[in-house]
Design an enzyme around this catalytic site. Structure first.
Site, PDB file in Angstrom:
ATOM      1  N   LYS A 147     -10.436  -0.317  -2.472  1.00  0.00           N
ATOM      2  CA  LYS A 147      -9.929  -0.470  -1.114  1.00  0.00           C
ATOM      3  C   LYS A 147     -10.621   0.876  -0.478  1.00  0.00           C
ATOM      4  O   LYS A 147      -9.834   1.955  -0.578  1.00  0.00           O
ATOM      5  CB  LYS A 147      -8.729  -0.938  -0.796  1.00  0.00           C
ATOM      6  CG  LYS A 147      -8.594  -0.990   0.551  1.00  0.00           C
ATOM      7  CD  LYS A 147      -7.062  -1.684   1.117  1.00  0.00           C
ATOM      8  CE  LYS A 147      -6.935  -1.639   2.859  1.00  0.00           C
ATOM      9  NZ  LYS A 147      -5.662  -1.842   3.109  1.00  0.00           N
ATOM     10  N   LYS A 157      -7.038   2.995  -3.248  1.00  0.00           N
ATOM     11  CA  LYS A 157      -7.703   3.001  -2.102  1.00  0.00           C
ATOM     12  C   LYS A 157      -7.698   4.617  -1.498  1.00  0.00           C
ATOM     13  O   LYS A 157      -7.025   5.489  -2.012  1.00  0.00           O
ATOM     14  CB  LYS A 157      -6.404   2.282  -1.162  1.00  0.00           C
ATOM     15  CG  LYS A 157      -6.689   2.432   0.060  1.00  0.00           C
ATOM     16  CD  LYS A 157      -5.419   1.546   1.024  1.00  0.00           C
ATOM     17  CE  LYS A 157      -5.294   1.859   2.527  1.00  0.00           C
ATOM     18  NZ  LYS A 157      -4.367   0.998   3.144  1.00  0.00           N
ATOM     19  N   ASP A 196       0.824  -1.110  -0.078  1.00  0.00           N
ATOM     20  CA  ASP A 196       0.088  -0.043  -0.122  1.00  0.00           C
ATOM     21  C   ASP A 196       0.966   1.181   0.007  1.00  0.00           C
ATOM     22  O   ASP A 196       1.787   1.365   0.946  1.00  0.00           O
ATOM     23  CB  ASP A 196      -0.829   0.232   1.392  1.00  0.00           C
ATOM     24  CG  ASP A 196      -1.937  -1.143   1.185  1.00  0.00           C
ATOM     25  OD1 ASP A 196      -1.981  -1.998   0.568  1.00  0.00           O
ATOM     26  OD2 ASP A 196      -2.888  -1.060   1.928  1.00  0.00           O
TER      27      ASP A 196
END
Lengths: 332, 791
Positions: free
Chosen positions: A268, A232, A169
């Site tokens: 996400k 995300k 991430d």
């Protein structure tokens, strides 16, 4: 470039498509041509709460699916190896065995989608999750501000991958988005993608910092063009994290990007999703706007820490008809 | 289905809303429902009844009392009896009752919602989240107007007994739109719900009892078209308010003509939904869902005509088709349903026939793959592409979940296509460019425009149509005019025909050169088509002069000239003010000439005539003053955004001036009309026509653009009826005896133009009665432009 195709999971069931996004060369058109109407986005998401709901067994099944999509996360300054091992244990057995059996899922391996930790604990988590099939995700680019030197950030990514992280991430430099320096943002994300190698890259846009949906939409496009496997919302550290309107704009970008390029990108939302009810609202929105392919952990994750506890209690209620005590469920 | 299986399919599953309480309540109504008259429940006198069914299943829900003429009469008597005491209450006392009704509706909101959904077939989401909250909001808002009436509407009073006829598409909401403003302002009502959907009106009547509303203030008479007709024709009803089809609206217009009843109509539509290339297309797609698949498309203001800029048409349609696949059609009591049942098999049949016709005429049909429930009255969400403006489905109101799409090239063409309809209820404009959207909105001929939105409603924002979508507004301050009238009307004296002296054949001796008064059309003096003239006489019967005898062709030419003067409606208010002052200046310069002429015609003393000229000059000043001061309002509905209530000119107004005072009556009527941007065709006093024909030279020296004021002299009442018949004329004002007013009202039904027929005397010399807001409001119609915003 990673395109691992279809992943065969533990119970031998094929779970649908995985993200596969090699990216495309930087293009200004999708960014400049983007139109986003906030009021309409809010109307869509608030109306959907009244348009869609799931009850009884359907609600239970959807909650199980929500649980399977959780990136069970600990990202605190006081994290320790012990804490991470405990988290991993919970990820492998998120649902009390009697509940799982009562739901008719005794023969299934129900786990969370991943465990998400700082780079420092990647090796610990990989070790703890050995044989479970649960991937470890690392936040690896000077999380949460992402303002350390690019070289340092790239090095951190490589180190995490070397330690066994299957998912990385990253956080973008919000300055590039806030000043409209899309090309610079593209180059930065592209460099991260290369550093990720075979690991899936989830790109955190910091939507709370970007503030406007127009910025969110543009940054989503840049992140996808640069090869993100997931986009995300947030680090969980901004004052505003995932919201339904932000989600709407990001997943519409995913849909349009796929239409234009054929590439599949996952989504996400992270931060602030703490109740089973919230989770169901997200799943409904995903189903409506992206379709069932995105209703599984290959293409959809919740970044959450306390959500799991509420889902468990709701499932407990579904099975027993009683509202459960927190102490009846194992903590992470 | 097991949980393991659901995990594979990730379907929604059933989510039924319980109808137990609703069915218990329906059972409590007994074998046959009753009428609510004078605060009591009564059987229909005839004993007749009809069945109301649940459209989703076809099952009979209840037997509804069929009110007849005798029942309507009893209800009207009860309403009339209740009127004086209700009106005499203070605004605060009435406000308390409306507040109680709002609270009661909120307390029983779910029962209302479920009963509505059972009876109408609309999704429970809509009745629960949209209809019923708006109903409560409407009573709250109008409780406020009751409270404020004494101060904010000090010069107005209730009209009296209101007959209200409502449709089946929003049964309780339409009841609220009708009842709340009426009783707030001190009227009493006789309401007839639609035949298909009577139940929530009966539940509302129970709430009136619970609120302790005085007997007879609200009366509910269930029934069918014949019941409605009995209301429309009842002589003791003072006002009719109708929401429904344009066809029935036209019948009501004709039936009430000459009855002295005040009338507001909220009728059909074929509202455009305009998508510009710079719109947020996904947002616009959701807009279509809310526009045409809301309430199964059974919405008078449904965005049923999609006008999509050519360059994005294919992409937009592709997105729309994908979206249609996600719509869930089925049991309206399911909480996860987007579209429920069509209200009645008759309506379903009409939709089917029109769609078939659309395909026959060349349109391409798009419907989602999902199957409909096998039982019940369902129709799928439908899109017809390639429906050209000439095709039937692009012109007629389908009143079902059917959108038709076509393309446009430029903003100007979008406006042209949007306005190319006899309707004018609403429009949606989708563009992310503020300057474009705000340029388009005022150009659309309709009562409501939603920018980047659709089907937004609020009690504080007026709703109502232009053109054949009706007249009158519901909601907001602009809606109050429909249920109140100036206080002076109560003791007004009916106008009688002006006495005509017998022609003696004498001419007034004069050394002046003979002057020929022609007609005034398009800024030029034109000979009457027929080639006849008529004399204007002194009271003794001597000839003062002659004026042209206008006929229907002259009316046609005058309307054509007015049509060409469209630029006046777009002229700046400052510009219009300057011209009105200039007209005043030039009249003043000829004051003694006009006074002499008036005295010659009327036999009045010179100083009295001079007083009329002076009053006329002052009146022109008043409207010069008003021209840039009759402003709209900025409403704040409960969204992040505003609704701009704009006062727009009616368009082309035909004015039949009062016979007397001839000059002041002429000035007092044309001046407010042109001050607000209308173009006018004026029929001056027939008896004293020279006061108007002398005005030609005043106009000619005052920079008034050609065609803004056109004057046709002749038989005033006959010409007024011609104006009322002309379908390019948007409104008619008639000041004269009731009998001729009735003919004007009847003739107006063709294009449902708004008619202001005043059949009583008015003190034109008194500014309180002879000028001001009353005239300006009649010269304008309110358009509400909704602008949600946010970044």
């Amino acid at each position: 470039m990673t395109d691992r195709g279809l992943r065969v999971v533990a119970e031998g069931r094929v779970q649908g498509p995985e993200p596969s996004n090699p990216g495309i060369p930087f293009a200004a058109d999708p960014i400049e041509g983007l139109r986003v109407n906030l009021a309409a986005a809010e109307r869509r998401t608030s109306a959907l709460a009244g348009r869609r709901t799931v009850k009884k067994d359907w609600q239970a099944a959807w909650l199980v699916r929500a649980l399977q999509c959780i990136d069970l996360t600990t990202l605190s300054g006081d994290d320790t190896a012990g804490r991470v091992r405990r988290l991993c244990a919970k990820a492998m057995h998120p649902l009390r065995a009697d509940l799982q059996a009562a739901l008719g899922l005794a023969d299934r391996r129900i786990t969370t989608g991943a465990v998400c930790v700082y780079h420092r604990f990647v090796a610990t988590a990989v070790d703890a999750l050995q044989g479970s099939g649960i991937p470890v995700a690392a936040v690896s680019t000077g999380f949460p501000a992402g303002l350390s030197p690019l070289a340092t950030r790239l090095e951190e990514i490589r180190a995490s991958v070397a330690d066994g992280a299957e998912e990385i991430d990253i956080v973008i430099t919000r300055e590039h988005a806030l000043t409209g320096n899309w090309r610079a943002l593209y180059d930065e994300i592209r460099a991260c993608k290369e550093a990720c190698g075979p690991a899936h890259m989830k790109t955190i846009l910091g939507t709370g910092d970007l503030q406007t949906l127009r910025n969110v939409g543009r940054a989503s496009w840049v992140a996808m063009m640069a090869g993100s496997d997931f986009i995300k919302t947030s680090t969980g550290k901004e004052s505003v994290n995932a919201t339904l309107p932000v989600t709407l704009i990001m997943i519409r970008a995913i849909r349009d990007y796929r239409e234009m390029t054929g590439h599949v990108v996952g989504y996400k939302p992270a931060g602030g999703i703490s109740t089973a009810k919230d989770a169901l609202a997200y799943l409904a929105l995903i189903k409506e706007e992206l379709g069932n392919d995105w209703l599984q952990p290959n293409l959809f994750r919740f970044g959450a820490s306390s959500l799991l506890a509420d889902i468990e209690r709701q499932l407990d209620h579904h099975v027993t008809g009683r509202y459960a005590s927190f102490s009846h469920h194992a903590m992470a | 289905m097991s949980i393991a299986e659901i995990l594979e399919t990730m379907e929604y599953g059933p989510a039924p809303e319980s109808d137990k309480e609703a069915r218990d309540w329906i059972r409590s109504l007994g074998a046959e429902t009753k009428l609510f008259i004078g605060g009591a429940w009564r059987k229909a006198k005839s004993g007749a009844s009809f069945e109301t069914t649940a459209p989703a299943t076809g099952e009979v829900l209840a037997k509804i009392a069929h009110g007849g003429a005798a029942d309507v009469d009893a209800a009207v008597k009860a309403a009339a009896k209740a009127g004086p005491a209700w009106k005499a209450l203070s605004g605060h006392q009435r406000a308390r009752y409306l507040y109680a009704l709002a609270r009661l509706i909120q307390r029983h909101s779910r029962l209302f919602a479920v009963v509505e959904t059972l009876d109408n077939g609309k999704p429970i989401r809509e009745s629960r989240d949209i209809d019923i909250p708006l109903v409560a909001r409407h009573f709250y808002h109008h409780a406020g107007w009751a409270q404020l009436m004494d101060s904010e509407l000090a010069d107005r009073e209730p009209i009296g007994v209101c007959g209200q006829i409502i449709p089946w598409n929003f049964p309780l909401l339409m009841l609220a739109w009708k009842v709340a403003p009426a009783i707030a302002l001190g009227n009493t009502v006789v309401l007839k719900p639609a035949e298909y959907t009577s139940l929530t009106a009966l539940l509302f009547a129970e709430m009136c009892q619970k609120a302790g509303l005085p007997d007879g203030v609200v009366n509910i008479v269930t029934g069918d078209g014949a019941t409605g007709e009995a209301i429309v024709r009842h002589p003791e009803i003072d006002k009719i308010a109708f929401t429904g089809s344009t066809e029935v609206g036209r019948i009501i217009r004709e039936a009430t003509a000459g009855s002295g009843k005040s009338l507001t109509l909220e009728l059909g539509g074929k509202s455009p939904f305009i998508v510009f290339e710079d719109a947020d297309l996904d947002a616009a797609v959701e807009g279509v869902v809310d526009a045409i698949w809301f309430n199964q498309g059974q919405v008078c203001c449904a965005g049923s005509r999609l006008l999509v800029q050519e360059g994005i048409h294919d992409r937009f349609v592709a997105k729309l088709l994908a979206r249609m696949e996600k719509l869930r059609v089925g049991n309206p009591l399911d909480k996860a349903i987007d579209m429920g049942a069509i209200v009645h098999p008759v309506q379903l049949q009409r939709i089917r026939e029109l769609v078939d016709l659309g395909i026959e005429e060349g349109a391409t049909l798009h419907q989602p793959a999902a199957r409909l429930p096998e039982k019940g009255c369902f129709y799928p969400p439908t899109l017809l592409t390639g429906a050209h403006p000439a095709s039937t489905v692009a012109r007629v109101e389908i009143f079902g979940p059917v959108a038709v799409a076509t393309t446009f090239r430029t903003p100007a063409e979008a406006v042209e296509l949007a306005n190319n309809t006899e309707y004018g209820l609403a429009a949606s404009v989708w563009s992310e460019t503020l300057s474009l959207a705000l340029d388009i909105a005022p150009k659309l001929k309709c009562g409501v425009v939603w920018v980047n939105g659709t089907n937004m409603f609020d009690a504080g924002v007026g709703f109502g149509g232009y053109k054949e979508s009706g007249f009158g507004r519901e909601g907001g301050r602009e809606g109050l005019a429909a249920y109140s009238r100036p206080k002076r009307m109560a003791k007004a004296v009916p106008l009688r025909p002006e006495p005509q002296p017998a022609l003696t054949g004498d001419a007034i001796g004069s050394a002046a050169v003979d002057r020929t008064a022609k007609l005034y059309i398009g800024g030029k003096q034109a000979r009457p088509d027929g080639g006849y003239s008529r004399p204007v006489l002194t009271p003794a019967g001597a000839v003062v002069g002659e004026v042209g005898e206008g006929n229907r062709k002259d009316i046609r030419n005058a309307v054509e000239a007015a049509r060409k003067a469209a630029g006046w409606s777009g002229a700046s208010e400052h510009n219009r003010a300057q011209i009105l002052y200039y007209i005043a200046e030039n009249l003043d310069a000829r004051a003694s000439e006009f006074a002499e002429r008036l005295s010659a015609m009327t036999g009045k003393r010179k100083q009295d005539s001079a007083r009329e000229v002076a009053a006329s000059v002052s009146r022109l000043f008043s409207y010069g003053a008003w021209a840039d001061k009759f402003e709209g309002a900025v409403h704040r509905p409960p969204i992040r955004g505003v609704a701009l209530a704009m006062n727009e000119p009616v368009g082309i107004l035909g004015i039949a001036c009062p016979e007397s005072p001839s000059l002041l009556g002429f000035v007092s009527t044309f001046a407010p009309a042109i001050a607000t941007g209308n173009r006018v065709v004026v029929i001056p006093s027939a008896r004293y026509a020279l006061a108007a024909t002398d005005f030609y030279q005043v106009f000619e020296t005052s920079d008034l653009p050609d065609g803004v004021v056109n004057i046709v002299t002749g038989d005033r009442d006959a010409l007024a009826a011609e104006l009322a018949k002309h379908e390019e004329v948007d409104g008619v004002w008639y000041f004269g005896p009731a009998e001729a007013a009735g003919r004007v009202e009847k003739a107006s039904a063709g294009n449902l133009k708004q008619v202001w027929a005043e059949t009583v005397e008015r003190d034109w010399f008194n500014p309180a009665a002879g000028e001001g807001r009353e005239f300006l409001a009649r010269a304008t119609q309110v358009k509400n432009i909704w602008i949600p915003y946010g970044e």
